[in-house]
Design an enzyme around this catalytic site. Structure first.
Site, PDB file in Angstrom:
ATOM      1  N   HIS A  59      18.912  33.771  -8.214  1.00 41.41           N
ATOM      2  CA  HIS A  59      19.022  32.743  -7.045  1.00 41.41           C
ATOM      3  C   HIS A  59      18.309  33.521  -5.822  1.00 41.41           C
ATOM      4  O   HIS A  59      18.212  34.836  -5.734  1.00 41.41           O
ATOM      5  CB  HIS A  59      20.339  32.356  -6.523  1.00 41.41           C
ATOM      6  CG  HIS A  59      21.158  33.500  -6.345  1.00 41.41           C
ATOM      7  ND1 HIS A  59      21.298  34.059  -5.055  1.00 41.41           N
ATOM      8  CD2 HIS A  59      22.354  34.338  -7.064  1.00 41.41           C
ATOM      9  CE1 HIS A  59      22.198  34.986  -5.149  1.00 41.41           C
ATOM     10  NE2 HIS A  59      22.583  35.179  -6.208  1.00 41.41           N
ATOM     11  N   ASP A  64      18.623  32.561  -2.513  1.00 38.41           N
ATOM     12  CA  ASP A  64      19.289  32.281  -1.329  1.00 38.41           C
ATOM     13  C   ASP A  64      20.410  33.552  -1.216  1.00 38.41           C
ATOM     14  O   ASP A  64      20.934  34.443  -2.211  1.00 38.41           O
ATOM     15  CB  ASP A  64      20.226  31.065  -1.581  1.00 38.41           C
ATOM     16  CG  ASP A  64      21.464  31.009  -2.752  1.00 38.41           C
ATOM     17  OD1 ASP A  64      20.968  31.355  -3.755  1.00 38.41           O
ATOM     18  OD2 ASP A  64      22.528  30.375  -2.612  1.00 38.41           O
ATOM     19  N   HIS A 124      27.028  41.395  -0.197  1.00 40.82           N
ATOM     20  CA  HIS A 124      27.672  40.614   0.808  1.00 40.82           C
ATOM     21  C   HIS A 124      28.279  41.353   2.140  1.00 40.82           C
ATOM     22  O   HIS A 124      28.963  40.987   2.837  1.00 40.82           O
ATOM     23  CB  HIS A 124      28.763  39.600   0.275  1.00 40.82           C
ATOM     24  CG  HIS A 124      28.568  38.661  -0.665  1.00 40.82           C
ATOM     25  ND1 HIS A 124      29.279  37.642  -0.894  1.00 40.82           N
ATOM     26  CD2 HIS A 124      27.566  38.712  -1.479  1.00 40.82           C
ATOM     27  CE1 HIS A 124      28.608  36.804  -1.769  1.00 40.82           C
ATOM     28  NE2 HIS A 124      27.705  37.623  -2.091  1.00 40.82           N
ATOM     29  N   GLU A 131      23.276  28.965  -4.975  1.00 38.32           N
ATOM     30  CA  GLU A 131      24.467  29.901  -5.663  1.00 38.32           C
ATOM     31  C   GLU A 131      25.451  30.491  -4.731  1.00 38.32           C
ATOM     32  O   GLU A 131      26.460  30.212  -5.247  1.00 38.32           O
ATOM     33  CB  GLU A 131      23.592  31.189  -6.444  1.00 38.32           C
ATOM     34  CG  GLU A 131      24.355  31.595  -7.591  1.00 38.32           C
ATOM     35  CD  GLU A 131      25.485  32.591  -7.123  1.00 38.32           C
ATOM     36  OE1 GLU A 131      26.367  32.963  -7.798  1.00 38.32           O
ATOM     37  OE2 GLU A 131      25.301  33.236  -5.779  1.00 38.32           O
ATOM     38  N   GLU A 132      24.865  30.733  -3.487  1.00 37.62           N
ATOM     39  CA  GLU A 132      25.827  31.456  -2.742  1.00 37.62           C
ATOM     40  C   GLU A 132      26.883  30.428  -2.094  1.00 37.62           C
ATOM     41  O   GLU A 132      27.991  30.973  -1.444  1.00 37.62           O
ATOM     42  CB  GLU A 132      25.249  32.559  -1.677  1.00 37.62           C
ATOM     43  CG  GLU A 132      24.437  33.708  -2.337  1.00 37.62           C
ATOM     44  CD  GLU A 132      25.415  34.599  -2.802  1.00 37.62           C
ATOM     45  OE1 GLU A 132      26.614  34.357  -3.034  1.00 37.62           O
ATOM     46  OE2 GLU A 132      24.807  35.619  -3.282  1.00 37.62           O
TER      47      GLU A 132
END
Length: 375
Positions: A66, A68, A348, A133-134
């Site tokens: 992904h 994103d 994150h 995805e996130e």
């Protein structure tokens, strides 16, 4: 090779593609894939950018990922601009460096080297890339999977580039994930003055015993692949902050991570039975994120273990721990799915970073897997 990987990673990191935005990341990747003979199918949905790229025919090895990223949090907590990648002391800093633009760079450069060495490789090499995805994941990988299934075009083997590693690249791989379902429950009472409880109906008092009963449910004992299923409270709220008002409702959100020993229907019935057996007025909303999936020993796992052992001289741990991933959608096709990616200790977080040497190592592992399955 390291320079090529690093420069591509930096280009991707410099784009602030907070989920579900892509903002041009995929254009960079597609251009490089087209240059080595890949066909491209874009499957864009609403604000989400998706593409399916493939080269060759036959048994299909797919690399999924992904573009994103999650929000940066507090900008002041970052030592550097999160979208101005910086190399310091052998680390590449920036949002998405570990999750997972670094892995994307490793995949693409691995494919470039592999195709250069084996232009007439057997089988089909492919990429499945999304920008959703996130966040909700409703317009992302699942849409490409649905497109492929409608064409009866299946994936045999899939490497998901999620950051699976703990201390060194390849020390842990994910060969499955637990399922996830959320129950949003509202228990209703009657609002009133707290000095006159007989004129009200306190939903907190009624709800607490029910909550404890739900938390005490033993869904299963796990199995060889999964830990026992777990039920946890994610959010709970009642009242408006005043100490003299009995609230009119209580909201509680349960998240259940479940093994392959139980189904979402069994979980729902267990919780609903408890709610119905108590004298309460309630409503419930279910949010289903995905079923558990497992890839047992087979050609893909054997090949991934072989490639990791070649570079690390140590076999990886197979794990199903952690949250959900897009592997759950690809597994719907009956594909063998393994997650192999970078070290996850800064994902994150502020000051997210990855070792430059890890980018090189992961790219070499990816290339070796391509060679062993397709050359």
């Amino acid at each position: 090779m390291t320079c090529s990987i690093t420069e591509l990673a930096k280009k991707l990191i410099s784009i602030p593609s907070v989920s579900p935005k892509d903002l041009g990341c995929q254009d960079i990747i597609i251009k490089r894939l087209c240059a080595i003979g890949f066909d491209i199918k874009r499957v864009n949905v609403n604000d989400t950018k998706n593409f399916w790229a493939f080269r060759g025919t036959g048994k299909t090895l797919t690399f999924a990922g992904h573009t994103d990223v999650v929000p940066i949090g507090q900008d002041k907590d970052w030592q550097t601009d999160p979208f101005q990648p910086v190399i310091r002391s052998g680390y590449l800093f920036g949002r998405g460096s570990a999750d997972m633009k670094g892995a994307l760079a490793a995949m693409i450069t691995a494919a470039e080297r592999f195709v250069n060495k084996f232009p007439n490789h057997k089988g089909r090499l492919s990429f499945l890339i999304t920008s959703d995805e996130e966040s909700s994941a409703v317009d992302g990988t699942i849409k490409i999977v649905e497109y492929l299934m409608s064409k009866r075009d299946m994936i045999d083997y899939c490497i998901v580039g999620e950051p699976s590693s703990t201390n060194i690249v390849g020390d842990v791989i994910k060969n499955g994930r637990r399922g996830s379902i959320t129950a949003n429950i509202t228990i209703y009472g009657i609002q009133g003055h707290i000095a006159y409880p007989d004129l009200a109906d306190n939903p907190i008092h009624k709800g607490l015993p029910v909550i404890l009963k739900i938390l005490s449910i033993k869904l299963d004992s796990g199995n060889d692949f999964f830990l026992p299923s777990s039920i946890n409270i994610a959010n709970i709220h009642a009242g408006n902050g005043f100490n003299n008002v009995i609230p009119g409702s209580l909201f509680v959100q349960f998240n259940i991570r479940f093994s392959s020993e139980v189904s979402e229907k069994h979980i729902q019935s267990q919780i609903v039975n408890i709610l119905n057996s108590n004298d309460i007025n309630y409503s419930i909303e279910w949010l289903f994120s995905g079923k558990p999936f497992i890839t047992k020993k087979g050609l893909l796992i054997d090949t991934v273990i072989q490639s990791i052992f070649y570079f690390n001289k140590k076999k990886p741990i197979l794990s199903t721990s952690g949250g959900t991933s897009d592997g759950r959608f690809i597994a719907l096709m009956g594909s063998e799915v393994v997650e192999l990616g970078l070290v996850n200790n800064t994902i994150h977080k502020v000051n997210e970073c990855v070792k430059i040497s890890d980018l090189k190592l992961l790219s070499c592992m990816y290339e070796d897997i391509m060679k062993n399955l397709l050359s």
